[in-house]
Design an enzyme around this catalytic site. Structure first.
Site, PDB file in Angstrom:
ATOM      1  N   PRO A  42       0.817  -1.173   0.144  1.00 32.84           N
ATOM      2  CA  PRO A  42      -0.016   0.008   0.026  1.00 32.84           C
ATOM      3  C   PRO A  42       0.851   1.185  -0.059  1.00 32.84           C
ATOM      4  O   PRO A  42       1.810   1.485   0.824  1.00 32.84           O
ATOM      5  CB  PRO A  42      -0.598  -0.173   1.157  1.00 32.84           C
ATOM      6  CG  PRO A  42      -0.216  -1.043   2.192  1.00 32.84           C
ATOM      7  CD  PRO A  42       0.576  -2.068   1.076  1.00 32.84           C
ATOM      8  N   ASN A  43       0.497   2.187  -0.706  1.00 35.28           N
ATOM      9  CA  ASN A  43       0.876   3.700  -0.918  1.00 35.28           C
ATOM     10  C   ASN A  43       2.259   3.726  -1.537  1.00 35.28           C
ATOM     11  O   ASN A  43       2.444   4.985  -2.061  1.00 35.28           O
ATOM     12  CB  ASN A  43       0.928   4.494   0.631  1.00 35.28           C
ATOM     13  CG  ASN A  43      -0.257   4.316   1.446  1.00 35.28           C
ATOM     14  OD1 ASN A  43      -1.213   5.078   0.769  1.00 35.28           O
ATOM     15  ND2 ASN A  43      -0.183   3.712   2.512  1.00 35.28           N
ATOM     16  N   ARG A  51       4.901  12.304  -3.152  1.00 36.03           N
ATOM     17  CA  ARG A  51       4.636  12.749  -2.011  1.00 36.03           C
ATOM     18  C   ARG A  51       6.006  12.242  -0.995  1.00 36.03           C
ATOM     19  O   ARG A  51       6.512  11.251  -1.123  1.00 36.03           O
ATOM     20  CB  ARG A  51       3.529  12.209  -1.277  1.00 36.03           C
ATOM     21  CG  ARG A  51       2.223  12.216  -1.905  1.00 36.03           C
ATOM     22  CD  ARG A  51       1.427  13.622  -1.532  1.00 36.03           C
ATOM     23  NE  ARG A  51      -0.072  13.647  -2.145  1.00 36.03           N
ATOM     24  CZ  ARG A  51      -0.231  13.884  -3.305  1.00 36.03           C
ATOM     25  NH1 ARG A  51       0.558  14.299  -4.110  1.00 36.03           N
ATOM     26  NH2 ARG A  51      -1.500  14.086  -3.742  1.00 36.03           N
ATOM     27  N   TYR A 109      11.184   8.925   1.590  1.00 35.18           N
ATOM     28  CA  TYR A 109      11.325   7.904   0.469  1.00 35.18           C
ATOM     29  C   TYR A 109      12.010   8.188  -0.718  1.00 35.18           C
ATOM     30  O   TYR A 109      12.247   7.413  -1.706  1.00 35.18           O
ATOM     31  CB  TYR A 109       9.876   7.306   0.215  1.00 35.18           C
ATOM     32  CG  TYR A 109       9.300   6.814   1.296  1.00 35.18           C
ATOM     33  CD1 TYR A 109       9.757   5.640   2.195  1.00 35.18           C
ATOM     34  CD2 TYR A 109       7.892   7.361   2.027  1.00 35.18           C
ATOM     35  CE1 TYR A 109       9.219   5.203   3.234  1.00 35.18           C
ATOM     36  CE2 TYR A 109       7.396   6.851   2.983  1.00 35.18           C
ATOM     37  CZ  TYR A 109       7.916   5.752   3.578  1.00 35.18           C
ATOM     38  OH  TYR A 109       7.364   5.543   4.817  1.00 35.18           O
ATOM     39  N   ASN A 154       8.134  -5.641  -0.838  1.00 36.60           N
ATOM     40  CA  ASN A 154       7.880  -4.499   0.061  1.00 36.60           C
ATOM     41  C   ASN A 154       6.724  -4.456   0.273  1.00 36.60           C
ATOM     42  O   ASN A 154       5.773  -3.781  -0.310  1.00 36.60           O
ATOM     43  CB  ASN A 154       8.645  -3.446  -0.552  1.00 36.60           C
ATOM     44  CG  ASN A 154       8.468  -2.188   0.291  1.00 36.60           C
ATOM     45  OD1 ASN A 154       7.813  -2.072   1.467  1.00 36.60           O
ATOM     46  ND2 ASN A 154       8.941  -0.969  -0.226  1.00 36.60           N
ATOM     47  N   ALA A 179       3.297  -0.835   4.966  1.00 38.33           N
ATOM     48  CA  ALA A 179       2.663  -0.884   6.224  1.00 38.33           C
ATOM     49  C   ALA A 179       2.340  -2.169   6.685  1.00 38.33           C
ATOM     50  O   ALA A 179       2.247  -2.760   7.918  1.00 38.33           O
ATOM     51  CB  ALA A 179       1.471   0.239   6.394  1.00 38.33           C
ATOM     52  N   GLU A 207      12.232 -10.060   2.128  1.00 35.49           N
ATOM     53  CA  GLU A 207      11.468  -8.798   2.668  1.00 35.49           C
ATOM     54  C   GLU A 207      12.387  -7.472   2.286  1.00 35.49           C
ATOM     55  O   GLU A 207      13.761  -7.657   2.685  1.00 35.49           O
ATOM     56  CB  GLU A 207      11.002  -8.859   4.036  1.00 35.49           C
ATOM     57  CG  GLU A 207      10.496  -7.613   4.576  1.00 35.49           C
ATOM     58  CD  GLU A 207      10.577  -7.580   6.114  1.00 35.49           C
ATOM     59  OE1 GLU A 207      10.138  -8.656   6.649  1.00 35.49           O
ATOM     60  OE2 GLU A 207      10.140  -6.643   6.597  1.00 35.49           O
ATOM     61  N   HIS A 250      12.717  -2.910   2.460  1.00 36.96           N
ATOM     62  CA  HIS A 250      12.183  -1.569   2.585  1.00 36.96           C
ATOM     63  C   HIS A 250      13.276  -0.769   2.071  1.00 36.96           C
ATOM     64  O   HIS A 250      14.387  -0.943   2.095  1.00 36.96           O
ATOM     65  CB  HIS A 250      11.966  -1.522   4.062  1.00 36.96           C
ATOM     66  CG  HIS A 250      11.048  -2.610   4.572  1.00 36.96           C
ATOM     67  ND1 HIS A 250       9.619  -2.417   4.486  1.00 36.96           N
ATOM     68  CD2 HIS A 250      11.309  -3.755   5.499  1.00 36.96           C
ATOM     69  CE1 HIS A 250       9.208  -3.532   4.888  1.00 36.96           C
ATOM     70  NE2 HIS A 250      10.045  -4.304   5.647  1.00 36.96           N
ATOM     71  N   ARG A 282      13.433   4.233  12.414  1.00 38.09           N
ATOM     72  CA  ARG A 282      11.946   5.097  12.546  1.00 38.09           C
ATOM     73  C   ARG A 282      11.228   4.616  13.675  1.00 38.09           C
ATOM     74  O   ARG A 282      11.840   4.352  15.039  1.00 38.09           O
ATOM     75  CB  ARG A 282      11.378   4.855  11.172  1.00 38.09           C
ATOM     76  CG  ARG A 282      12.309   5.146   9.983  1.00 38.09           C
ATOM     77  CD  ARG A 282      11.520   5.008   8.596  1.00 38.09           C
ATOM     78  NE  ARG A 282      10.387   5.876   8.525  1.00 38.09           N
ATOM     79  CZ  ARG A 282       9.508   5.670   7.573  1.00 38.09           C
ATOM     80  NH1 ARG A 282       9.602   4.728   6.658  1.00 38.09           N
ATOM     81  NH2 ARG A 282       8.398   6.585   7.657  1.00 38.09           N
TER      82      ARG A 282
HETATM   83  O1  CA2 Z   1      10.594   1.895   3.656  1.00 36.70           O
HETATM   84  C1  CA2 Z   1       9.667   1.192   3.128  1.00 36.70           C
HETATM   85  O2  CA2 Z   1       9.915   0.745   2.038  1.00 36.70           O
HETATM   86  C2  CA2 Z   1       8.484   1.029   3.837  1.00 36.70           C
HETATM   87  O3  CA2 Z   1       7.972  -0.462   3.493  1.00 36.70           O
HETATM   88  C3  CA2 Z   1       7.509   1.905   3.340  1.00 36.70           C
HETATM   89  C4  CA2 Z   1       6.007   1.888   4.051  1.00 36.70           C
HETATM   90  C5  CA2 Z   1       6.188   1.963   5.533  1.00 36.70           C
HETATM   91  O4  CA2 Z   1       4.830   1.831   5.954  1.00 36.70           O
HETATM   92  C6  CA2 Z   1       7.152   0.827   6.010  1.00 36.70           C
HETATM   93  O5  CA2 Z   1       7.159   0.909   7.337  1.00 36.70           O
HETATM   94  C7  CA2 Z   1       8.600   0.991   5.173  1.00 36.70           C
HETATM   95  C8  CA2 Z   1       5.093   3.260   3.482  1.00 36.70           C
HETATM   96  C9  CA2 Z   1       5.114   3.380   1.985  1.00 36.70           C
HETATM   97  C10 CA2 Z   1       4.347   4.521   1.860  1.00 36.70           C
HETATM   98  O6  CA2 Z   1       4.684   5.285   0.578  1.00 36.70           O
HETATM   99  C11 CA2 Z   1       4.574   6.439   0.433  1.00 36.70           C
HETATM  100  C12 CA2 Z   1       4.880   7.380  -0.619  1.00 36.70           C
HETATM  101  C13 CA2 Z   1       4.842   8.337  -0.615  1.00 36.70           C
HETATM  102  C14 CA2 Z   1       3.988   9.425   0.227  1.00 36.70           C
HETATM  103  C15 CA2 Z   1       3.613   8.654   1.313  1.00 36.70           C
HETATM  104  C16 CA2 Z   1       3.856   7.312   1.605  1.00 36.70           C
END
Ligand code: CA2
Length: 146
Positions: free
Chosen positions: A11-12, A19, A24, A75, A78, A99, A101, A108
């Site tokens: 997700p996301n 964003r 990221y 990946n 969340a 896995e 990230h 974090r």
């Molecule tokens: O660091 C990573 O790759 C994560 O898997 C990214 C997830 C986060 O929940 C994990 O704890 C670590 C979140 C991805 C969200 O991506 C976004 C992209 C643009 C704006 C907001 C969020």
């Protein structure tokens, strides 16, 4: 012949580069897909690159990989920190699974320190930005060659 592998995104991650570039980075998911394809060519892997915002669809992609892929780089976003269903799916298909990230989740918030996937995965890579995907594919190529 190239070895098929699944690169799965949760997700996301479709919003990458659009964003929060401070956390990221500026690469989009399309940029990362291209990086994975180029890495796949170098490593003789055929990359099936997917993203979903839905937990059940991610489970379905993992199930499908049982017959279409020889390894998984995931990946899960969340869902890493919440999903027993993804843990069970990875266990069920019994494919080598890395896995990964983008961010160093251990540097974090504490809620990102626990992964439900890690005990089911072969190994975990985090903190290298888009290069985490390259490292995950290199790890999979090594496992699948050996
Ligand atoms: O660091 C990573 O790759 C994560 O898997 C990214 C997830 C986060 O929940 C994990 O704890 C670590 C979140 C991805 C969200 O991506 C976004 C992209 C643009 C704006 C907001 C969020």
């Amino acid at each position: 012949m190239a070895i098929p592998v699944l690169v799965l995104n949760g997700p996301n991650l479709n919003l990458l580069g659009l964003r929060e570039p401070g956390i990221y980075g500026s690469a989009t998911l399309a940029d990362i897909e291209e990086l994975c394809r180029l890495t796949g060519e170098r490593l003789d892997l055929e990359v099936d690159f997917r993203q979903s915002n839905h937990e059940g669809e991610l489970v379905d992609f993992i199930h499908a990989a049982r017959t279409t892929a020889r390894g998984i780089a995931i990946n899960a976003g969340a869902y890493t920190h919440t999903s027993i269903a993804l843990h069970d799916a990875i266990r069920a298909v019994a494919l080598p699974t890395v896995e990964l990230h983008l961010s160093n989740v251990h540097a974090r918030e504490s809620f990102r320190h626990h992964s439900y996937l890690a005990p089911a995965a072969t190994g975990v890579i985090c903190g290298f930005g888009p290069r985490s995907y390259v490292l995950a594919l290199e790890a999979l190529a090594g496992i699948l060659a050996g």
